[in-house]
Structure formats: C-alpha cells, structure tokens
Design a protein around this motif. Structure first.
Motif, PDB file in Angstrom:
ATOM      1  N   GLU A   1       8.540  74.236 -67.832  1.00  0.00           N
ATOM      2  CA  GLU A   1       8.492  74.392 -69.286  1.00  0.00           C
ATOM      3  C   GLU A   1       9.874  74.283 -69.935  1.00  0.00           C
ATOM      4  O   GLU A   1       9.984  73.951 -71.118  1.00  0.00           O
ATOM      5  N   ARG A   2      10.917  74.550 -69.163  1.00  0.00           N
ATOM      6  CA  ARG A   2      12.275  74.490 -69.728  1.00  0.00           C
ATOM      7  C   ARG A   2      12.625  73.088 -70.210  1.00  0.00           C
ATOM      8  O   ARG A   2      13.430  72.918 -71.134  1.00  0.00           O
ATOM      9  N   TYR A   3      12.021  72.077 -69.579  1.00  0.00           N
ATOM     10  CA  TYR A   3      12.434  70.713 -69.887  1.00  0.00           C
ATOM     11  C   TYR A   3      11.289  69.851 -70.433  1.00  0.00           C
ATOM     12  O   TYR A   3      11.449  68.634 -70.576  1.00  0.00           O
ATOM     13  N   ALA A   4      10.169  70.486 -70.745  1.00  0.00           N
ATOM     14  CA  ALA A   4       9.012  69.712 -71.211  1.00  0.00           C
ATOM     15  C   ALA A   4       9.341  68.877 -72.447  1.00  0.00           C
ATOM     16  O   ALA A   4       8.876  67.743 -72.590  1.00  0.00           O
ATOM     17  N   SER A   5      10.175  69.428 -73.321  1.00  0.00           N
ATOM     18  CA  SER A   5      10.448  68.747 -74.589  1.00  0.00           C
ATOM     19  C   SER A   5      11.400  67.566 -74.455  1.00  0.00           C
ATOM     20  O   SER A   5      11.510  66.749 -75.375  1.00  0.00           O
ATOM     21  N   ILE A   6      12.100  67.471 -73.325  1.00  0.00           N
ATOM     22  CA  ILE A   6      13.100  66.386 -73.218  1.00  0.00           C
ATOM     23  C   ILE A   6      12.651  65.275 -72.278  1.00  0.00           C
ATOM     24  O   ILE A   6      13.405  64.316 -72.050  1.00  0.00           O
ATOM     25  N   ILE A   7      11.447  65.404 -71.693  1.00  0.00           N
ATOM     26  CA  ILE A   7      10.948  64.319 -70.845  1.00  0.00           C
ATOM     27  C   ILE A   7      10.787  63.065 -71.699  1.00  0.00           C
ATOM     28  O   ILE A   7      10.191  63.100 -72.780  1.00  0.00           O
ATOM     29  N   GLY A   8      11.344  61.970 -71.216  1.00  0.00           N
ATOM     30  CA  GLY A   8      11.318  60.724 -71.966  1.00  0.00           C
ATOM     31  C   GLY A   8      12.559  60.507 -72.802  1.00  0.00           C
ATOM     32  O   GLY A   8      12.778  59.406 -73.327  1.00  0.00           O
ATOM     33  N   LYS A   9      13.381  61.564 -72.967  1.00  0.00           N
ATOM     34  CA  LYS A   9      14.651  61.427 -73.678  1.00  0.00           C
ATOM     35  C   LYS A   9      15.705  60.870 -72.717  1.00  0.00           C
ATOM     36  O   LYS A   9      15.454  60.694 -71.534  1.00  0.00           O
ATOM     37  N   ASP A  10      16.925  60.637 -73.240  1.00  0.00           N
ATOM     38  CA  ASP A  10      18.007  60.063 -72.432  1.00  0.00           C
ATOM     39  C   ASP A  10      19.156  61.041 -72.266  1.00  0.00           C
ATOM     40  O   ASP A  10      19.368  61.932 -73.107  1.00  0.00           O
ATOM     41  N   VAL A  11      19.883  60.836 -71.169  1.00  0.00           N
ATOM     42  CA  VAL A  11      21.190  61.478 -71.015  1.00  0.00           C
ATOM     43  C   VAL A  11      22.222  60.365 -70.922  1.00  0.00           C
ATOM     44  O   VAL A  11      21.896  59.205 -70.623  1.00  0.00           O
ATOM     45  N   ILE A  12      23.463  60.726 -71.200  1.00  0.00           N
ATOM     46  CA  ILE A  12      24.572  59.768 -71.074  1.00  0.00           C
ATOM     47  C   ILE A  12      25.203  59.986 -69.704  1.00  0.00           C
ATOM     48  O   ILE A  12      25.707  61.070 -69.409  1.00  0.00           O
ATOM     49  N   LEU A  13      25.162  58.968 -68.858  1.00  0.00           N
ATOM     50  CA  LEU A  13      25.726  59.097 -67.522  1.00  0.00           C
ATOM     51  C   LEU A  13      27.238  59.216 -67.628  1.00  0.00           C
ATOM     52  O   LEU A  13      27.920  58.298 -68.108  1.00  0.00           O
TER      53      LEU A  13
END
Length: 950
Positions: free
Chosen positions: A246-258
């Motif tokens: 649940e901690r990361y449910a909202s960011i699935i499909g989002k991006d991070v900057i490598l």
C-alpha cells in the motif's frame, strides 16, 4: 596330531606385486572384452576429464562400477564396461595455455587457432592419459580396446549430426541471452562451473528521485533501493514494488529519474519485490541479473548492457529488445566519468558520486554469497551475450515420462524428486562456449550475418545452394562439453551408424553418478538419447553420496584434507605428503596450517594398504545415497581382512596340497563342522546376491566380511584342526574336511572377486585345481548360486551350541585370569537330552578347541564358577582355579545386566501403545524373555551366595 607343511603362497601378503602383475595379465589377455555370448550388460563410465587424476570420488564410483561389471561377467553375461575421457574444454585449454606461457612466453593468440589446437593435441597425446593409467591401478575391468575420447573422429561425427538435426528442427537457435560470464577466460560457463563462496559484503541503499513532483504515501519524493552491485545502476530499466504494498500503490506506473544517468524509468508492480525486505523497492537491471531478467521480461523492459567482456564499463551501452534486436528508442549514453573503468573501480566511484549528490541513504554490512569461476577464480558476471541455445521444453517432456513410467529408475528413489523439480522448471540450455578447444559450432555466416548450419563449408554451400561468390566464415565458438557428453551412451557405440555394438549394448544397464550432476549430465543424456535413439540411455541411475573427510568436511586442497587414493594404495612418506598438500599454495600461513594438520593426522605418512583393501572399504561404507565420512581405521581394518584371507588360504593349502581332497568320486564323511559351514555358505551366497541386486554394496561387503572372518576363519578353520591333525581320523573324514576346506574357500574367492579382484585371483589360481574347478581366470568363473539341498538347519543349531560352550569356557578363563592353554576340567549341569547328545557327538571338538582336560556331565557339583548356555550350566570347579572375589564381582556384573534387561522389557510391556500395536507373538516373546532372564538371574545369585559363604 601332526602339523602340515607350509603352503605354496608367500608367507606375507604383498599387494603391490600381486596387483600390478594381474592388472597387466588381465588386460593383455583381453579378459575385459565382451564375451559375445549371453544376455547383454553394459555400463558407461562417466568420462573423467582428460586433464584429471584419480580422486576419492573416482575411486568410489569406479569401485562400484567394477564390482557390478565383474559380478555380471561372472553370471556369464555379455558384459561391456565402456571407458573414455572427456576433452574438458576450459580445463584443457587452461593447462596448455599455462604450459605455452611458461615454456615459450606466448599466448594462444600469438600462435593462432590452428597452431594452438595442434599444441593441445600434442599435450593430450603426451600427458592426457594420467587418469586412465590410474584406473588400471584401481583394477578397473573396462574394455580398454574400446577406449573413447569426446573429441575423437567418431564422436565428432555424432556431435555434428545432433547439432545439425536439432537446428534444422528449430530446437537449436542463436540468441542474445543472459549467461554466466567469466571475465578472465572470456567465455560463458555452466552453473556447475560456478563456485559460490560466502563472504562479508555491503548493501548500498540509494535514493532514486521520483519524477514530475510525485511523492510516496509518506510524502517522500524518492524511492530507496538497495544493491550489492552499485555499478549495475547504469543499466537499470525500472524499479519494482509489490502490487500488495500500500505504501507504493499510488506511484505504480510513475517514473523515477535514474541517478547519474538521468534516464526516466518506470515503477512497476511485481511479486519479485519483497515488502518485508528493506524499503520494499527493487532496482531492475535485466541485462545484468538473472532474476531481474525475468522481471524485465514480464514487463517488456529493454535490455541495457553496460559492461564489456572484461567486466569494464562500456563507452556506450548496448540496448536490445527482448528478442535480441537493437533498441533505438533508449539513449545508450553512459556517464563519461565511468567509461573504461573496471567494475570494482566503477563501483567505488559510483558510490562516492551518489554520496556527493546526497543520494546515498546508508551502507549496510551483510554476509552474502558471490559466484566465482571454478577455473579462473574471478567473480562471475551475468552478462548479455550472443550464444547458442537448445529449446529444452520439447525434449524434457518425454524425459520426464521415462522416469514417471519406470523405464528409468533412480536408486535411491528420492532422487527422482530432484530430477522432476529440475525438469519441470527447466530453462533453455546455453550450449556455446567462447573457447578454441572443443567441438566447433558447425555454423557459417555470410557477410550479412545469415546462418548456415552443416558439417562443413562445402556441405553448407550444397545444402543452402550458395555460390562461391558468397563469402562464409565459421562460428568461432565451441560447444559446451556437457553437450557432447550428453551423447555418451550411444555416441561411444558408433551412432549415427547402426552398429552391432549399438544394437547389443544400448540401452545400457546402469549409470553410476553423483547427485550433483543429475541435471547437468543425467537429465541431458536422457533427453538427447530419447530424441535420437528413441531409447532410454540406461535403465537404472544409481546415485552415490560424496566422500568427505573424517570430520564430515568436503575435501578440498585449500583445507588440506584431500586424500589421494593412490597414496592409500601404495603408501606415501610424510615429507612427500607434505609437499603434495602444500605445493603451489600462495599463502604461507595457509601452507603452514595444512602442514601442521597433516603432521598431526599422519605423523608417519600413509602406509600401503593395497587396492583391494581400499575398494572393500569404499564398498563397505557405501550406504545408499549417503555421504561417506572417510575412516582410516576402517581402511586399516580391511587391510587386516586381506591378511586374514591370505593366511587362511595358506592354512588351507598347507593341509590340502598333495593330499586327497576328494575331487574324484571317493567316499567322504562330512563332519558337523563341514555340514555347518556348507549350510552357512548357501545363506551367504543368497544374501550377497540379494544385496548386490538392490545396490546395497555396504550390506554385501559386511555380509562377506562376517562370513569369511567369523564363520570360516575364526570357527571353521579351528573346527577342522581336530580332524586334520588327529592321526586317528578316518580317510573318509580327512577327505571330507579337506574337500570342504578347499571348496568353501574357492566359493569365498568367487564371492569376493567383484569387490576384491586381485587377492582373490591370486589365491584362486592356487586353489582351483584342488577344488576341482577349471578356468583361466577367476573373473570368468561362475557366480555362486545357493543350493537349498545343502542347507542344514540342524548342523547350524548344533554348531551354535558348540560355539556357545567354547565361548563359555573362554569367559571362565578370562574372568579368572587362566592361561589360554591350561587344560581345564569342565562339568556340565542341567543338560537336556539334546544337550547330552550334542556333548557326546562333539566331545573331540570341545576338548581340542576349548583346551579341556575333561568335560563331563554332573548331577552334584563342587563349589564352582558357572556360565550359562541357554538353560545348560557350564561349571569350572573352584579348587585350584578360581579367584573368589573376582568371580563374585563377575557374577554381580552379569546379574546387573540381566536385571537391567528385565526392567527394560517390563517397561516395554507396561507401555499400552506397544502392547496394543505389537503382534501377539511379539508380546509373548517378550514375556518369555523376562521369565528366562529371571531364571538365569536366580541361578547366578544362588551361585554368588555359595561363593560368599566359602
């Protein structure tokens, strides 16, 4: 009574002279060849590396295979034990490269491929036969005339045929896949060539910034990922979180900057991410990690290779799609700062840069495992390379069925589960190696990279209708040695030609192997053999354990606990043993430690024990499927066993050579002892055969040992002396005992030959004529078959009674410190009618073997010491013989033992669970045992009270 002249055998058993003489004799006379008659039986030796030398594992498995082969040969079967060696691609190439560097200061590249391969073949002819010479020393009865090599011309033809047919059927393909890459040897290697080592390492926790102002549920604008290989960050393609987290449910499909690269990579949901481990976020580098490759595959991520074949950072990444095509959508640019750096230098610099940028969360010390190349000694790198692969799934299905339906059986059976687990989760097999020594891939490329697979360039042009204007170049890779050895059972018999040998000896009867190569070799043999012969390669797989040292540790040179079987056969002095164990060690402290351990364990070196003693020890310890902790004391014990057999044979020969042994049709009179040992021999023959049929070599060896040492040597030979050395013995009795002596010994030699071939052959040659047996060699003699008509239960029971009386007298002697040769007057009390009959029938045996002045029945007894034989009492009068206090103490010890036994049995009968589940006969037997022990205890207590009253 007179003694007989000495036997024709040498006084002392000298195994070295016997073994080397017979090994040469057997081979020169062709006794190891198939007879061409009878039912076929065949075993294929697991081909040892041509670079190798005999180690304990070889000695163990080869002793088992030779035992099976000799046993089947003696059953008059058409027996083939096929021998050969493996070309051992990496190992052999390294040996020759080191030799080239040391002698000429050159590398293989200085010579070029063709010249280098000439050097390898020269080395093979000069030095590649070490292990086959050592196999001869072990007594291996392989058919040396049929010796094969996995690079010989016939085998090369078989390998090419298999590769081409699999390719033409679409079961072999070339692709870009992740493999175990050895950065030093510049080749892919198999899992079996990877050695995992525990060490202390670090987990680096990095912050990956979230793109576009996105934050996590707890308000952080970054994700924390942890890695043990920071340098692979440059090839990350995504970050995985668990879909249930649940901690990361909202960011699935989002991006991070490598970090450092600046590339946007997505956050994906995958069960590979462990919510309980670290932050729950995992960096995914599909081109540099096997697990990550699977994650990347599930989410259609590109493959970004950031390393060269030397495991240095590339100037520019290679980016591929999952199908191996070039991906042009991803920017391949790598930070200039890391270009050309070795992976470990790049790691240090990358961590420092992340720290400078404030992106190093923490460094955690951990214990982890790293994969090392077992030949190169460097850490293996999962690397994306172009390789040849076999599609395994279509081949695996029939191979699984062959075991499921019983066409192939594993012994022990539990190894079938290991086989099924591997086969049902199988991956395509990488079969190419970037070496020069080996079976070169039979594939050619044109200038456009098109592939043409055929036996030769000319064959490729014919097969694909290519003109001479098309330039072709052969693939430089060679095939994995497991690919060629996977054809071992049928390739050695002449396939693809349909030879007579192939028709006769295939499928083979049994494969003897270790559990560690069930997948790498056994499974692949099953798959390939079924595919190309429509037969299983073998009917049984007998799986052995490992030979460990006496502390249960795996043997390794770095531990200094390796035992060379040849040292135990021929012996080695301490100085030579120290030199062998410590030579070549780079660390002086380790060398000194091993030297100390060696001096403590072998202060005088290792004595010579002979091949037969070593083989018998290995077989006696071969409990099915279990590892063996080596025991030098057992080896010494079985060397003594060889001496026992030798001395027994000398006794027999000294009493039979030149004498009438009843080999014609003269009348013979068999004594009770003769009838007993003949009966026991039938039981032993049946038991040993039964144990060999079930692959219980330990039980076969132990049964043989007990019969030979205890029944034949300790009892029967002694029981024969009153007849042989008594001038009043009748000619019929003498003839019967001599005949029994030689005939039972001759059968003993036949029973023992598969396990101990040398000593049995040497003695058999002296005994066979006396026993009325013909033949040139023991290995071609008939395997003993028990005869029920020779079973004599009454004789066995009577001799057990005789032995009981003799042992009772010996106990009385020992308890009262009486000399073994001092004649004793013995009184028998409470004797049944059967006891009295046995006493009269065996008085001579008893008086001679127990060294008695007299042995008489008595109704009234003087004060005496007593031993029980069943309910019968054996008494030694006290007067002039007995130490009163010592006898009281001895009786008390026996009373205590009986009372403890009574208590244990009473407790068992008081256990409701036992009484309710045990058969009624068992319960009654336990009750009778209590009553018997109580009666015996009462008698001993009465006698003890009488002694105390003196």
């Amino acid at each position: 009574m007179t003694s007989k002249p000495e036997a024709s055998l040498d006084k002392t058993y000298q195994p070295a002279d016997i073994e080397q003489r017979w090994a040469t004799e057997w081979e020169n006379k062709g006794y190891f060849r198939p007879s061409g008659q009878g039912e076929a039986y065949s075993i294929m030796i697991p081909p040892p590396n041509v670079t190798g030398s005999l180690h304990m594992g070889h000695a163990f498995q080869d002793s088992i295979m030779d035992t099976l082969t000799r046993w089947q040969r003696m059953q008059q079967k058409n027996t083939l034990w096929q021998v050969g060696t493996d070309h051992a691609g990496i190992a052999t190439q390294m040996v020759v490269e080191r030799k080239l560097a040391a002698e000429e200061g050159k590398t293989r590249h200085d010579l070029g491929r063709d010249k280098f391969l000439e050097k390898v073949w020269e080395w093979k002819e000069e030095s590649g036969g070490t292990i086959t010479r050592q196999l001869r020393r072990l007594g291996a009865s392989v058919d040396w005339d049929r010796e094969r090599f996995t690079m010989d011309e016939g085998f090369y033809k078989a390998v090419q045929e298999v590769f081409i047919r699999l390719y033409d059927e679409g079961l072999i393909y070339r692709g870009k896949r992740l493999v175990n890459w050895d950065p030093k040897l510049h080749t892919a290697i198999s899992d079996l060539e990877v050695e995992n080592k525990d060490q202390q390492g670090n987990f680096w926790h990095f912050r990956y910034p979230l793109a576009d102002g996105v934050t996590t549920a707890d308000g952080k604008n970054y994700l924390v990922v942890a890695t043990t290989r920071p340098e692979t960050l440059l090839g990350d393609t995504c970050v995985a979180v668990n879909p249930k987290d649940e901690r990361y449910a909202s960011i699935i499909g989002k991006d991070v900057i490598l970090p450092l690269v600046g590339r946007r990579i997505p956050v994906v949901a995958d069960d590979h991410a462990d919510m309980e481990k670290g932050s729950g976020c995992v960096k995914i580098t599909p081109a540099h990690d096997f697990n990550d490759y699977q994650v990347g595959k599930r989410h259609h991520m590109p493959l970004i290779n950031v390393m060269t074949l030397d495991a240095a950072i590339r100037d520019q990444a290679e980016v591929f799609n999952l199908d191996g095509t070039i991906n042009e959508a991803v920017d391949p640019t790598l930070p200039e700062l890391f270009r050309g750096l070795d992976r470990y230098e790049a790691r240090k610099l990358l961590v420092a840069e992340m720290d400078t940028l404030g992106l190093l969360e923490k460094v955690e010390a951990i214990n982890n495992t790293l994969p090392y190349g077992d030949r190169s000694g460097v850490v293996i790198e999962p690397l994306l390379t172009d390789q040849w692969f076999v599609k395994i799934a279509p081949l695996a299905e029939p191979a699984i069925k062959a075991v499921e339906n019983g066409d192939i059986q594993f012994v022990p059976k539990q190894y079938e589960n290991m086989y099924f687990a591997w086969m049902r989760d199988i991956q395509d097999w990488c079969i190419s190696r970037q070496l020069w020594w080996g079976h070169r891939v039979p594939a050619w490329y044109d200038e456009s990279g098109n592939i043409y697979v055929a036996q030769s360039e000319e064959a490729a042009r014919r097969k694909y209708n290519l003109g001479q204007d098309v330039s072709l170049e052969q693939d430089s890779d060679v095939l994995d040695t497991w690919f060629s050895s996977g054809l071992w059972t049928f390739g050695t018999l002449g396939w693809p030609e349909q030879t007579d040998e192939l028709k006769t000896f295939h499928p083979t009867s049994v494969l003897v192997t270790g559990f560690d190569i069930i997948f790498f070799w056994v499974a692949r043999m099953i798959m390939l053999t079924l595919k190309f012969t429509d037969q299983v390669p073998f009917k049984t797989v007998y799986v052995t354990g490992l030979i460990r040292d006496d502390n249960g540790q795996k043997m390794s040179k770095s531990k200094g606990n390796v035992l060379d079987p040849l040292d135990m056969i021929d012996g080695i002095d301490l100085d030579s043993l120290l030199e062998k164990r410590t030579s070549g060690m780079m660390q002086p402290q380790l060398a000194e430690k091993i030297a100390r351990q060696t001096r403590k364990a072998f202060p005088e070196g290792i004595g010579a024990h002979g091949t037969d003693a070593l083989r018998f020890t290995l077989l006696a310890m071969a409990t099915t499927g279990r590892d063996i902790n080596w025991d030098m004391k057992r080896l010494e014990g079985y060397r003594n066993f060889c001496n026992k057999i030798w001395n027994a044979a000398r006794y027999v020969l000294s009493n039979t050579e030149g004498e009438d042994c009843g080999t014609q049709n003269e009348a013979v009179e068999l004594t009770l002892a003769d009838r007993w040992i003949i009966s026991r021999l039938q039981e032993t023959e049946a038991a040993i055969t039964r144990h060999l049929e079930s692959y219980r070599f330990d039980l076969a060896a132990n049964t043989y040992y007990e019969f030979v040492w205890n029944d034949y040597c300790d009892w029967y030979l002694e029981l024969s002396k009153p007849v042989l050395w008594n001038e009043e013995s009748s000619p019929e009795a003498l003839r019967g005992t001599r005949r029994t002596l030689v005939r039972v010994l001759e059968v003993i030699l036949r029973l023992g030959h598969p396990m101990m071939p040398f000593i049995t052959e040497e003695i058999w040659q002296r005994v066979k004529g006396l026993a009325g047996v013909e033949g040139d060699t023991l290995m071609q003699a008939q395997w003993p078959v028990p005869n029920e008509s020779r079973m004599d239960a009454a004789a066995v029971s009577d001799i057990e009674w005789v032995k009981g009386v003799i042992l009772a007298v010996r106990e009385l002697r020992a308890a009262n410190n009486l000399a073994p040769g001092k004649p004793l007057p013995i009184l028998i009390h409470n004797a049944s009618t059967e006891d009295q009959q046995r006493l009269e029938a065996n008085r001579l045996f008893l008086q001679k073997l127990a060294k008695l002045e007299s042995i008489e029945l008595a109704d009234t007894l003087p004060m005496s010491a007593m031993q029980l034989v069943g309910q019968m009492e054996v008494h030694l009068p006290l007067a002039g013989f007995i130490d009163k206090d010592a006898e009281i103490a001895r009786l008390q010890k026996e009373i205590d033992r009986l009372q403890q036994d009574i208590q244990r049995t009473e407790a068992k009968l008081g256990n409701e669970a036992f009484v309710s589940k045990a058969p009624a006969a068992v319960v009654e037997k336990e009750k009778a045992k209590i009553e018997e022990n109580r009666l015996a205890c009462n008698k001993l207590q009465e006698q003890q009270e009488q002694l105390k009253a003196l």
